[in-house]
Design an enzyme around this catalytic site. Structure first.
Site, short mmCIF file in Angstrom:
data_model
loop_
_atom_site.label_atom_id
_atom_site.label_comp_id
_atom_site.label_asym_id
_atom_site.label_seq_id
_atom_site.Cartn_x
_atom_site.Cartn_y
_atom_site.Cartn_z
N ASP A 240 82.94 54.57 41.42
CA ASP A 240 84.05 53.83 42.01
C ASP A 240 84.48 52.75 41.02
O ASP A 240 83.68 51.90 40.63
CB ASP A 240 83.60 53.20 43.34
N GLU A 326 87.44 59.57 42.30
CA GLU A 326 88.53 59.72 43.26
C GLU A 326 89.80 60.07 42.52
O GLU A 326 90.05 59.58 41.42
CB GLU A 326 88.74 58.40 44.01
N ASP A 423 81.43 48.57 47.16
CA ASP A 423 81.79 49.56 46.14
C ASP A 423 80.73 50.66 46.03
O ASP A 423 81.04 51.81 45.79
CB ASP A 423 81.97 48.88 44.78
#
Ligand SMILES: [Zn+2]
Length: 498
Positions: A240, A326, A423
């Site tokens: 992340d 992502e 996170d």
């Protein structure tokens, strides 16, 4: 292990002498001139075509037919170069022409710029006709001095290389000579010795007041066809990217990458520099100076951030079997959060600011680096759907929160009572999602599946990115535009039917 052709760029900061700086400036200037000249030739042909189509439509021919009937070839590199060679002139013999100073720079400054103009034109056409994925490419624009990036690409004959290291601290560049490197060239030497690679080209560019050289090397390297034992044991990692921490790994906070200290320092300096800039008067010398100070600070941040990203992506790609990230809409994120008059944005102040800007720029680059490094190191990149609520979901029980403020740094689950770093929670969720759906985003294929690898533009990646002769696919010049109204970015001053 499979042998694969690999292209690697080695980038060096340069310490050119005063004379060499002038030479470099002359070369990028020539490249800019050549690009603009080539583009002007293309635009002229394009306008000619439009005029003739318009004239034909006047006589009653349907527009779609007229577009295909009228044929005006758009000149490509070869044609333009041929014409230019006869019209360039020579100021040594007193012959006036388009560029009588051509002999002062390397011929490759012209050649690569002409090829770049071909690419820009082809990209625009491909984007217009929907053959190119990614954001829409606009009508090619002319390069403006002081506005566009100063850059020139020089090639050489690989059998008689003239682009080479001169010791560890100097780089030989044709026509400019031996330029001192700001840092050591040892890593390039080592790579060349180890792989027997060949230098293909060098791209010289200016950023702020600094000059850089990117040396492109082609080599045949044994690429691991499967992950190593250590990578297999390490398994999947979720990553992340964030503001508080540069990159948070699902394996834990300790293994994650904190934001480097220099960013905080740079932020203070930038605030001060911006304040100084705003106090100056428009058009004054002090303003110009203050602006270059701001630009220099931004440049330094970008350089350091770039270095940090390279370290992280290499470490992650070598350590794990699967790296899950992502799929973020970078273009959408980079858009101002200010919103419109009808729909004002929220949290404008929080979302703007230095960290945000750097972060936005970092995402795309992070993914790009991971895409090729996973191929190099035998790992795999998995991209998780961008609509997956990685931050709001509990990584233990799967409960989804309706609301999670950006200021909440710790995730507290109301269902199972989990308390975890925000996170890290997201990173674990990304890893879980990648395991559950190994090919979460089929549109942009997961890296590691050579030779079917596609790039983000849905084009097959070929290793002839910048080196040597390029087989540019010629467009059918007779019908340069698809039928229907032009979508955007067409030159405003088009001749309209009377
Ligand atoms: Zn929970």
């Amino acid at each position: 292990m499979t042998d694969a052709e690999q292209f690697r760029a080695f980038r060096f900061a340069l310490d050119p002498s005063a004379v060499q700086r002038q030479d470099l400036a002359r070369h990028v200037g020539a490249a800019r001139w050549a690009f603009n000249h080539a583009l002007a030739c293309k635009v002229a042909a394009h306008r000619e075509w439009r005029t003739r189509v318009a004239a034909l439509v006047e006589t009653g021919v349907p527009e779609a037919d007229a577009r295909c009937q009228v044929k005006v070839p758009i000149p490509t590199k070869q044609t333009i170069q041929f014409a230019l060679n006869r019209a360039k002139g020579d100021d040594r013999t007193g012959h006036d022409g388009l560029c009588p100073w051509w002999h002062e720079v390397s011929t490759y400054a012209f050649q690569s710029a002409l090829a770049d103009a071909d690419t820009a034109w082809a990209n625009w056409l491909a984007s217009l006709s929907g053959r190119r994925a990614g954001r829409e490419i606009g009508y090619p624009r002319f390069k403006k001095k002081g506005r566009s990036r100063d850059s020139v690409r020089l090639h050489h004959d690989v059998r008689r290389p003239t682009i080479r290291l001169d010791g560890y601290r100097r780089l030989m560049v044709p026509r400019i000579g031996s330029i001192r490197l700001h840092d050591s060239g040892k890593r390039l030497t080592r790579y060349l010795t180890r792989t027997g690679g060949q230098v293909q080209s060098v791209t010289l560019s200016r950023s702020g007041k600094h000059w850089y050289a990117a040396v492109l090397v082609k080599s045949t390297v044994a690429e691991p066809s499967s992950p190593s034992r250590a990578q297999r044991i390490a398994g999947t990692v979720g990553v992340d990217l964030g503001v508080t921490r540069l990159a948070t790994l699902s394996t834990g906070i300790d293994a994650s990458y904190p934001n480097p200290r220099h960013l905080a320092v740079a932020r203070r300096q930038l605030t001060r520099a911006h304040r100084a800039l705003s106090r100056t008067q428009k058009g004054s010398n002090r303003r110009a100076k203050a602006r270059s100070k701001v630009a220099e600070l931004h440049h330094r941040v970008a350089e350091r951030r770039g270095g940090a990203l390279h370290q992280i992506t290499k470490q992650i790609a070598t350590r794990f079997e699967t790296i899950a990230i992502e799929d973020l809409n970078v273009a959408g994120m980079a858009r101002s959060s200010r919103g419109t008059m009808d729909e004002p944005g929220r949290n404008v102040r929080q979302k703007s600011g230095l960290n945000r800007a750097i972060l936005d720029a970092g995402f795309g680059e992070f993914r790009r680096q991971l895409t090729y490094k996973t191929i190099w190191y035998g790992s795999r990149l998995a991209v998780v759907d961008r609509f997956y609520p990685s931050s709001k979901t509990c990584s233990t029980c799967g409960a989804v929160k309706l609301k999670l403020r950006l200021s909440e740094r710790t995730y507290r689950c109301d269902q199972c009572g989990l308390v975890i770093d925000r996170d890290q929670n997201a990173a674990i969720n990304i890893a879980t999602a990648a395991v559950a759906a190994p090919n979460a985003v089929p549109a942009v294929p997961v890296a590691g599946d050579r030779p079917e690898t596609l790039n983000a533009r849905r084009a097959h990646v070929r290793p002839t990115l910048t080196g040597g002769q390029r087989a540019l696919k010629r467009e059918d010049p007779g019908c340069p535009l698809p039928p229907g109204p032009p979508r955007r970015s067409n030159p405003a001053a088009l001749p309209q039917p009377a």
